[in-house]
Enzyme design. Structure first.
Site, PDB file in Angstrom:
ATOM      1  N   LYS A  71     -15.865 -22.442   6.055  1.00  0.00           N
ATOM      2  CA  LYS A  71     -15.808 -23.594   5.176  1.00  0.00           C
ATOM      3  C   LYS A  71     -17.085 -24.106   4.785  1.00  0.00           C
ATOM      4  CE  LYS A  71     -11.101 -25.333   6.377  1.00  0.00           C
ATOM      5  NZ  LYS A  71     -10.526 -26.539   6.479  1.00  0.00           N
ATOM      6  N   ASP A 108      -8.388 -30.506   1.558  1.00  0.00           N
ATOM      7  CA  ASP A 108      -7.858 -31.257   2.740  1.00  0.00           C
ATOM      8  C   ASP A 108      -7.638 -32.700   2.851  1.00  0.00           C
ATOM      9  OD1 ASP A 108      -7.773 -28.839   4.385  1.00  0.00           O
ATOM     10  OD2 ASP A 108      -9.822 -29.103   5.141  1.00  0.00           O
TER      11      ASP A 108
END
Ligand code: ATR
Length: 281
Positions: A71, A108
């Protein structure tokens, strides 16, 4: 589902990738909506991440999710990134643009807040929030709460320096706390979120007395294995509203699915049951 020559393609890159729940999740939606598409697990070692991402347009792949450990590295590779990804310092969703460039976003924070709102009556002006932990998951949670306008965000972490770095990065609403002050920080709070790995299967328990936590505070554990953590059990027993961690996983997947496959997917009880059965299996 049968695939045709026109099938749309997307997937998730991780290292390892075998534990990822994302293929099961997207397959459920593709099947539910009868979409001619596939979502594949890609085992990509860190040294190959850039080559793998750059290959997406050449292969006609619409995009990919990213999971551990990619990520942060993806943030540097993408041609454009959204504000959430820049703030959080990580990209979990890549969408290939029509000119072949890579657009990275982080869903997220979106997943966390959408789930919290769907599963509780929490509102940003209810009072201070207490966040346990200061890792990547905490960054997404804090970023979402700042964006919602929560006036006071108390960040408690075992390593104080990480709590301070996180608080500094997200502005004056955030206060870093020593782990030993956690119970005190519960007073007058309206939300408690565990973003640490404590309570996860195979990890130590999260042993925090909740006596100082108002009974009205929403307690959200982002750990989803087990689904009902000790924290949620104790909170529910004393009457606090509780939100489990599975929903964040489901909601964070929505923007990628919509971008790649052209339909807004729904988080339903059927989906929850399906993924839960997969978690136990
Ligand atoms: P993620 O990116 O998934 O959030 P991470 O960056 O490894 O994962 O963060 C894990 C969090 O759990 C951290 O806040 C960590 O505290 P430290 O910053 O002090 O490492 C917390 N954590 C892990 N084990 C812990 C333990 N035994 N006691 C207290 N906190 C713990």
């Amino acid at each position: 589902m049968m695939l045709t020559g026109q099938a749309k393609l997307a997937g998730v890159m991780g290292w390892p990738i075998s534990h990822s729940r994302s293929p099961m999740l997207h397959a459920y939606w593709l099947n539910e909506y009868g979409i001619d598409a596939a979502y594949l697990p890609f085992s990509v070692d860190p040294a190959s991440l850039e080559v793998a991402l750059r290959a997406l347009p050449a292969l006609g792949i619409a995009g990919t999710n990213l999971t551990v450990p990619h990520k942060e590295a993806a943030l540097e590779i993408c041609d454009h990134v959204d504000e959430a990804a820049r703030h959080i310092g990580a990209v979990n969703t890549v969408v290939v643009q029509s000119d072949g460039s890579l657009f990275g976003s982080n869903t997220d924070a979106f997943g966390f807040i959408e789930n919290l709102k769907a599963e509780s009556s929490w509102q940003a002006n209810n009072g201070p929030a207490v966040i346990l932990g200061a890792g990547g998951a905490a960054r997404a949670v804090v970023s979402a709460l700042v964006a919602e306008g929560v006036a006071e965000i108390r960040i408690a972490n075992r390593t104080f320096e990480r709590a301070r770095a996180l608080a500094d990065a997200f502005g004056s609403a955030c206060q870093p706390l020593n782990w030993s002050d956690t119970s005190e920080s519960f007073r007058q709070s309206a939300l408690l979120v565990n973003t640490t790995t404590l309570g996860m299967t195979g990890q130590p328990r999260l042993n925090l007395p909740l006596d100082t936590l108002p009974i009205t505070a929403v307690v959200n554990d982002i750990v989803y294995a087990p689904l009902e953590t000790d924290l949620l059990k104790v909170a529910a027993m004393r009457g606090n509203p509780v939100v489990d961690g599975l929903g964040m996983l489901l909601h964070q997947a929505r923007p990628g699915f919509a971008a790649w496959f052209g339909r807004e997917p729904d988080v339903t009880s059927g989906l929850r049951k399906h993924i839960l059965a997969g978690l136990i299996a």
